[in-house]
Scaffold this motif. Structure first.
Motif, mmCIF file in Angstrom:
data_model
loop_
_atom_site.group_PDB
_atom_site.id
_atom_site.type_symbol
_atom_site.label_atom_id
_atom_site.label_comp_id
_atom_site.label_asym_id
_atom_site.label_seq_id
_atom_site.Cartn_x
_atom_site.Cartn_y
_atom_site.Cartn_z
ATOM 1 N N PHE A 128 16.784 -37.472 -5.914
ATOM 2 C CA PHE A 128 17.205 -36.369 -5.052
ATOM 3 C C PHE A 128 18.098 -36.869 -3.922
ATOM 4 N N ALA A 129 17.735 -38.013 -3.322
ATOM 5 C CA ALA A 129 18.531 -38.575 -2.231
ATOM 6 C C ALA A 129 19.925 -38.962 -2.705
ATOM 7 N N PHE A 130 20.032 -39.610 -3.869
ATOM 8 C CA PHE A 130 21.350 -39.977 -4.369
ATOM 9 C C PHE A 130 22.189 -38.746 -4.703
ATOM 10 N N ASN A 131 21.565 -37.704 -5.220
ATOM 11 C CA ASN A 131 22.301 -36.476 -5.496
ATOM 12 C C ASN A 131 22.775 -35.812 -4.208
ATOM 13 N N MET A 132 21.954 -35.836 -3.165
ATOM 14 C CA MET A 132 22.365 -35.261 -1.884
ATOM 15 C C MET A 132 23.489 -36.078 -1.246
ATOM 16 N N VAL A 133 23.411 -37.400 -1.365
ATOM 17 C CA VAL A 133 24.487 -38.249 -0.849
ATOM 18 C C VAL A 133 25.783 -37.950 -1.597
ATOM 19 N N GLY A 134 25.709 -37.822 -2.906
ATOM 20 C CA GLY A 134 26.900 -37.490 -3.694
ATOM 21 C C GLY A 134 27.465 -36.139 -3.326
ATOM 22 N N ASP A 135 26.603 -35.161 -3.091
ATOM 23 C CA ASP A 135 27.060 -33.838 -2.701
ATOM 24 C C ASP A 135 27.693 -33.876 -1.313
ATOM 25 N N GLY A 136 27.095 -34.615 -0.404
ATOM 26 C CA GLY A 136 27.672 -34.763 0.930
ATOM 27 C C GLY A 136 29.007 -35.471 0.903
ATOM 28 N N LEU A 137 29.118 -36.512 0.079
ATOM 29 C CA LEU A 137 30.399 -37.205 -0.052
ATOM 30 C C LEU A 137 31.460 -36.292 -0.656
ATOM 31 N N ARG A 138 31.061 -35.461 -1.602
ATOM 32 C CA ARG A 138 32.018 -34.525 -2.195
ATOM 33 C C ARG A 138 32.540 -33.565 -1.135
ATOM 34 N N ASP A 139 31.638 -33.057 -0.309
ATOM 35 C CA ASP A 139 32.060 -32.152 0.748
ATOM 36 C C ASP A 139 32.940 -32.850 1.774
ATOM 37 N N ALA A 140 32.634 -34.098 2.093
ATOM 38 C CA ALA A 140 33.385 -34.820 3.109
ATOM 39 C C ALA A 140 34.741 -35.311 2.610
ATOM 40 N N LEU A 141 34.826 -35.674 1.329
ATOM 41 C CA LEU A 141 36.043 -36.305 0.825
ATOM 42 C C LEU A 141 36.963 -35.375 0.045
ATOM 43 N N ASP A 142 36.569 -34.138 -0.175
ATOM 44 C CA ASP A 142 37.401 -33.210 -0.952
ATOM 45 C C ASP A 142 38.571 -32.747 -0.092
#
Length: 96
Positions: free
Chosen positions: A75-89
């Motif tokens: 869950f933590a890795f998925n949340m980090v990936g989702d946060g990175l997607r939001d930050a880097l898009d």
């Protein structure tokens, strides 16, 4: 090519790597639970869940603790990936 393609291709690659890391953890845990993963001297969460399965009625924490650890890490890795997607898009820059 380096000016336009590289800056727009690295963020999706980083996000994809963090999202796929959760799947890799789940695959390793599943294979270790079945007994075809990491050999017994090495620690594996799936093997820990499998070992605790024998004592599920007497001591359920032996099986639940590694299972919860797997769940939280994925869950933590998925949340980090989702946060990175939001930050880097680049399409979401400047929006809330």
């Amino acid at each position: 090519m380096l000016k336009h393609i590289a800056p727009n291709s690295f963020p999706p690659i980083i996000v994809l790597m963090t999202m796929m890391l959760g799947g890799a953890i789940m695959a390793e845990a599943g294979l270790s639970f079945l007994g075809i993963g990491i050999n017994p001297p090495g620690a594996a969460w799936g093997a820990m869940v499998s070992e605790g399965y024998r004592y599920l009625l007497t001591t359920p924490v032996l099986s639940f603790a590694p299972g919860v650890a797997i769940m939280l890490v994925v869950f933590a890795f998925n949340m980090v990936g989702d946060g990175l997607r939001d930050a880097l898009d680049p399409r979401l820059r400047g929006t809330l």
